[in-house]
Design a protein around this motif. Structure first.
Motif, PDB file in Angstrom:
ATOM      1  N   ARG A 347       0.847  -1.181   0.000  1.00  0.00           N
ATOM      2  CA  ARG A 347       0.000   0.000   0.000  1.00  0.00           C
ATOM      3  C   ARG A 347       0.887   1.237   0.000  1.00  0.00           C
ATOM      4  N   PRO A 348       0.750   2.112  -0.981  1.00  0.00           N
ATOM      5  CA  PRO A 348       1.669   3.249  -1.095  1.00  0.00           C
ATOM      6  C   PRO A 348       1.392   4.331  -0.064  1.00  0.00           C
ATOM      7  N   GLY A 349       2.413   5.167   0.149  1.00  0.00           N
ATOM      8  CA  GLY A 349       2.226   6.352   0.962  1.00  0.00           C
ATOM      9  C   GLY A 349       3.114   6.433   2.179  1.00  0.00           C
ATOM     10  N   THR A 350       3.453   5.315   2.794  1.00  0.00           N
ATOM     11  CA  THR A 350       4.184   5.327   4.054  1.00  0.00           C
ATOM     12  C   THR A 350       5.692   5.260   3.830  1.00  0.00           C
ATOM     13  N   ALA A 351       6.451   5.578   4.874  1.00  0.00           N
ATOM     14  CA  ALA A 351       7.902   5.728   4.765  1.00  0.00           C
ATOM     15  C   ALA A 351       8.626   4.418   4.496  1.00  0.00           C
ATOM     16  N   ASP A 352       7.982   3.283   4.728  1.00  0.00           N
ATOM     17  CA  ASP A 352       8.628   1.997   4.498  1.00  0.00           C
ATOM     18  C   ASP A 352       8.351   1.439   3.108  1.00  0.00           C
ATOM     19  N   THR A 353       7.773   2.265   2.211  1.00  0.00           N
ATOM     20  CA  THR A 353       7.455   1.820   0.857  1.00  0.00           C
ATOM     21  C   THR A 353       8.186   2.682  -0.163  1.00  0.00           C
ATOM     22  N   TYR A 354       8.326   2.125  -1.376  1.00  0.00           N
ATOM     23  CA  TYR A 354       8.960   2.836  -2.481  1.00  0.00           C
ATOM     24  C   TYR A 354       8.243   2.401  -3.755  1.00  0.00           C
ATOM     25  N   THR A 355       7.236   3.182  -4.154  1.00  0.00           N
ATOM     26  CA  THR A 355       6.359   2.798  -5.257  1.00  0.00           C
ATOM     27  C   THR A 355       6.117   3.985  -6.187  1.00  0.00           C
ATOM     28  N   SER A 356       5.474   3.718  -7.341  1.00  0.00           N
ATOM     29  CA  SER A 356       5.109   4.774  -8.281  1.00  0.00           C
ATOM     30  C   SER A 356       3.648   4.596  -8.689  1.00  0.00           C
ATOM     31  N   TYR A 357       3.088   5.596  -9.409  1.00  0.00           N
ATOM     32  CA  TYR A 357       1.646   5.547  -9.676  1.00  0.00           C
ATOM     33  C   TYR A 357       1.279   4.917 -11.013  1.00  0.00           C
ATOM     34  N   GLY A 358       2.245   4.701 -11.905  1.00  0.00           N
ATOM     35  CA  GLY A 358       2.043   3.864 -13.063  1.00  0.00           C
ATOM     36  C   GLY A 358       1.462   4.536 -14.296  1.00  0.00           C
ATOM     37  N   ARG A 359       1.361   3.745 -15.350  1.00  0.00           N
ATOM     38  CA  ARG A 359       1.029   4.229 -16.684  1.00  0.00           C
ATOM     39  C   ARG A 359      -0.386   4.776 -16.795  1.00  0.00           C
ATOM     40  N   ALA A 360      -1.345   4.106 -16.182  1.00  0.00           N
ATOM     41  CA  ALA A 360      -2.738   4.524 -16.345  1.00  0.00           C
ATOM     42  C   ALA A 360      -2.976   5.920 -15.783  1.00  0.00           C
ATOM     43  N   TRP A 361      -2.437   6.188 -14.594  1.00  0.00           N
ATOM     44  CA  TRP A 361      -2.634   7.509 -14.000  1.00  0.00           C
ATOM     45  C   TRP A 361      -1.770   8.565 -14.690  1.00  0.00           C
ATOM     46  N   ALA A 362      -0.594   8.160 -15.204  1.00  0.00           N
ATOM     47  CA  ALA A 362       0.210   9.106 -15.983  1.00  0.00           C
ATOM     48  C   ALA A 362      -0.534   9.518 -17.248  1.00  0.00           C
ATOM     49  N   ASN A 363      -1.290   8.598 -17.825  1.00  0.00           N
ATOM     50  CA  ASN A 363      -2.115   8.920 -18.982  1.00  0.00           C
ATOM     51  C   ASN A 363      -3.163   9.986 -18.644  1.00  0.00           C
ATOM     52  N   LEU A 364      -3.697   9.926 -17.415  1.00  0.00           N
ATOM     53  CA  LEU A 364      -4.595  10.978 -16.943  1.00  0.00           C
ATOM     54  C   LEU A 364      -3.827  12.287 -16.754  1.00  0.00           C
ATOM     55  N   SER A 365      -2.660  12.223 -16.123  1.00  0.00           N
ATOM     56  CA  SER A 365      -1.879  13.430 -15.870  1.00  0.00           C
ATOM     57  C   SER A 365      -1.561  14.195 -17.146  1.00  0.00           C
ATOM     58  N   ASN A 366      -1.360  13.468 -18.253  1.00  0.00           N
ATOM     59  CA  ASN A 366      -0.942  14.099 -19.498  1.00  0.00           C
ATOM     60  C   ASN A 366      -2.107  14.473 -20.410  1.00  0.00           C
ATOM     61  N   THR A 367      -3.322  14.409 -19.925  1.00  0.00           N
ATOM     62  CA  THR A 367      -4.486  14.807 -20.729  1.00  0.00           C
ATOM     63  C   THR A 367      -4.219  16.146 -21.417  1.00  0.00           C
ATOM     64  N   PRO A 368      -4.458  16.281 -22.729  1.00  0.00           N
ATOM     65  CA  PRO A 368      -5.107  15.353 -23.661  1.00  0.00           C
ATOM     66  C   PRO A 368      -4.125  14.595 -24.536  1.00  0.00           C
ATOM     67  N   PHE A 369      -2.874  14.454 -24.107  1.00  0.00           N
ATOM     68  CA  PHE A 369      -1.816  13.958 -24.974  1.00  0.00           C
ATOM     69  C   PHE A 369      -1.546  12.471 -24.771  1.00  0.00           C
ATOM     70  N   ARG A 370      -0.659  11.954 -25.612  1.00  0.00           N
ATOM     71  CA  ARG A 370      -0.235  10.568 -25.486  1.00  0.00           C
ATOM     72  C   ARG A 370       1.261  10.486 -25.187  1.00  0.00           C
ATOM     73  N   LEU A 371       1.627   9.347 -24.637  1.00  0.00           N
ATOM     74  CA  LEU A 371       2.990   9.047 -24.215  1.00  0.00           C
ATOM     75  C   LEU A 371       3.416   9.909 -23.034  1.00  0.00           C
ATOM     76  N   TYR A 372       4.670   9.738 -22.591  1.00  0.00           N
ATOM     77  CA  TYR A 372       5.054  10.121 -21.235  1.00  0.00           C
ATOM     78  C   TYR A 372       6.484  10.653 -21.193  1.00  0.00           C
ATOM     79  N   LYS A 373       6.910  10.929 -19.970  1.00  0.00           N
ATOM     80  CA  LYS A 373       8.316  11.216 -19.691  1.00  0.00           C
ATOM     81  C   LYS A 373       9.217  10.277 -20.503  1.00  0.00           C
ATOM     82  N   ARG A 374      10.283  10.809 -21.054  1.00  0.00           N
ATOM     83  CA  ARG A 374      11.270  10.143 -21.896  1.00  0.00           C
ATOM     84  C   ARG A 374      10.951  10.266 -23.381  1.00  0.00           C
ATOM     85  N   TRP A 375       9.657  10.308 -23.743  1.00  0.00           N
ATOM     86  CA  TRP A 375       9.279  10.487 -25.139  1.00  0.00           C
ATOM     87  C   TRP A 375       9.242  11.971 -25.482  1.00  0.00           C
ATOM     88  N   VAL A 376       9.407  12.294 -26.769  1.00  0.00           N
ATOM     89  CA  VAL A 376       9.289  13.688 -27.206  1.00  0.00           C
ATOM     90  C   VAL A 376       8.003  13.915 -27.996  1.00  0.00           C
TER      91      VAL A 376
END
Length: 533
Positions: A347-376
């Protein structure tokens, strides 16, 4: 009080935050302080970073393309046949130029422009123009147990961090303190605030999580459509703007078997954005309290698009990552082992974890575009850009003129009448390739100029409405961004002459700024000695 004729400069950089995450660009997270900057300034809808954290920082701070600075990918040294991964002597930072002009200079937060993370050298912020530095030399890290943390050049051990330590809050406090000190000395300042939020790991305080619980329960499909509608209503996107289809690698929200866990990931990410906004509010309050808000140029942006990276749960991978990057603490504050990776069992959030939020939510973050960090493609390089300067004639506009990071330095130099450095330590420096945005920020005419990108073999050029782009190893794609900013309709087959012309322009630029063929970089990296275990 500082000389009112000389404006202060404050650059605020978010880390791995997508184009639509802040409220004034369509997001539902809740960012009142950042949105307030937009209300008292201007928003650019076609502003671009360089697709990755270190290259964006290098370009932002020098006014050069990343390849001219030695930091074209990350801070790894790929030897004589690759990029050095640290700022070279053949570039000057904004801090060096402003300090030479009599400004006090300070930085708080993430540096990530040196491949030497433990021993101070000529690439550290204290030796590249900053009078005052409090922050991290390396990239992302724990928000509760921040590694490579330094006060100036003095390391701050984990044992000295208090029980309530949270890196984002501390960055805000130290930045506010530096602003108050500059005011007390009667000097204008150049400040650089580089948050690690909302870059992984997913770490949030309980009180911040309480404000984001339930906000994303309708799932990424519904939320993405709503963000896009808000963008159109706010003038961020044209009414005829398309919304890119959901990433083919992402399943429909209704078919997601782990909805509860997925919601927890996005709730923590949103809490990190809200914490950053709170820290921005603390910084702006320092400007208000010292009577400097109206005469301070405040720039807010992100270093790349939303990040789709998934962190591996494999113990060997986690250990290698920790050893090479020094960013995962060996244990949690209570002594328990760190749990690394993206699985529903963590479960993410606490100091004993090391996680990321993943592709699906990054797709939301980048609305209305496609692809992500690292791509141009647009999802990797599009960023919010907010510029506020009440005394400078900026007021509440939404501007569509295309610009990129190399245009920030000329803008700040023109606005402050500070001269860029022509030489450094006896070396003649390259002239800045960008153009000033000052006139367009005041409602004037935009300066047409070509925009260029290259990162890990991904390449692009934008000329007016046309963008030529490709992934490494794939053919060129051509898009008319005036009607297809989401890059849905590849026109390369219809306009072969335009593809040929733009590709030739891109190659001329690449040769001029020292872009290395990516296959050469990969070969050089493979030949480098492996780090000892």
């Amino acid at each position: 009080m500082p000389d009112p004729a000389r404006p202060n400069v404050l650059v605020i950089l978010a880390d791995d935050m997508g184009y639509s995450d802040v409220g004034c660009y369509g997001g539902e997270i809740g960012t009142p302080h950042i949105d307030g900057l937009a209300d008292r300034g201007v928003r650019l809808t076609n502003f671009y970073n360089t697709a990755r954290c270190s290259p964006s920082r290098a370009s932002l701070l020098t006014g050069l393309h990343p390849h001219q600075t030695g930091v074209a990918e990350l801070v790894n040294n790929d030897g004589p046949a690759g990029y050095p991964g640290s700022l070279t002597e053949r570039c000057a930072t904004l801090a060096e130029a402003f300090r030479a002009a009599g400004y006090r200079t300070h930085m708080t937060g993430k540096w990530h422009l040196s491949n030497e993370r433990e021993q101070p050298d000529g690439t550290w912020p204290t030796r590249r123009g900053f009078d005052r530095f409090w922050g991290t030399i390396s990239g992302a890290g724990s928000y509760f147990q921040t590694t490579t943390l330094h006060d100036g050049e003095i390391p701050i051990p984990l044992s000295e961090l208090g029980e309530d330590f949270y890196y984002t809050d501390e960055i805000g406090s130290h930045a506010a303190g530096a602003i108050r000190d500059a005011a007390a000395h009667g000097q204008p300042f150049f400040g650089y605030v580089a948050f690690t939020a909302p870059h992984w790991p997913l770490h949030a305080k309980d009180e911040d999580l309480a404000n984001t619980r339930g906000r994303f329960d309708e799932g990424w499909d519904v939320l993405r459509t709503r963000r896009h509608r808000r963008q159109i209503a706010a003038g961020i996107c044209a009414e005829n703007a398309t919304l890119d289809d959901r990433d083919p690698a992402v399943i429909a929200w209704d078919d997601e078997p782990e909805q509860k866990w997925q919601l927890q990931r996005m709730e923590v990410y949103a809490a990190q954005v809200q914490a950053m906004d709170r820290a921005v509010g603390r910084i702006l309050a320092a400007l208000d309290d010292t009577g400097q808000r109206d005469n301070t140029i405040v720039v807010f942006l992100s270093d790349n698009g939303g990040c789709a990276e998934e962190l591996s749960s494999d113990p060997e991978s986690a250990q290698r990552f920790r050893r090479h990057h020094l960013i995962i603490p060996p244990r949690a504050p209570d002594g328990t082992p760190m749990r690394v990776g993206n699985t529903p069992e963590i479960r993410p959030g606490t100091a004993d974890t090391y996680t990321s939020y993943g592709r699906a939510w990054a797709n939301l973050s980048n609305t209305p575009f496609r692809l992500y960090k690292r791509w141009v493609h647009e999802g990797g390089i599009s960023t919010p850009l907010i510029v506020s300067w009440p005394n400078g004639g900026f007021s509440g506009g939404v501007l569509d003129a295309p610009h990129q990071l190399t245009d920030i330095a000329p803008t700040l130099f023109e606005a402050t009448e500070v001269q860029p450095l022509a030489e450094r330590n006896g070396r003649t420096l390259p002239s800045l390739p960008g153009v000033s945005m000052l006139d367009v920020l005041r409602g004037g005419q935009a300066v047409e100029h070509d925009l260029f990108w290259e990162h890990i073999g991904n390449a692009a050029i934008r000329v007016g409405r046309w963008k030529l782009v490709h992934e490494y190893g794939s053919p060129w794609e051509l898009y008319d961004l005036a009607s297809d900013r989401s890059e849905r309709n590849d026109l390369a087959g219809e306009y072969p002459d335009r593809v040929q012309d733009l590709a030739a322009r891109w190659q001329d630029w690449a040769d001029a700024v020292g872009v290395l063929p990516y296959n050469q970089v990969l070969v050089a990296r493979a030949r480098m000695p492996r780090q000892p275990a």
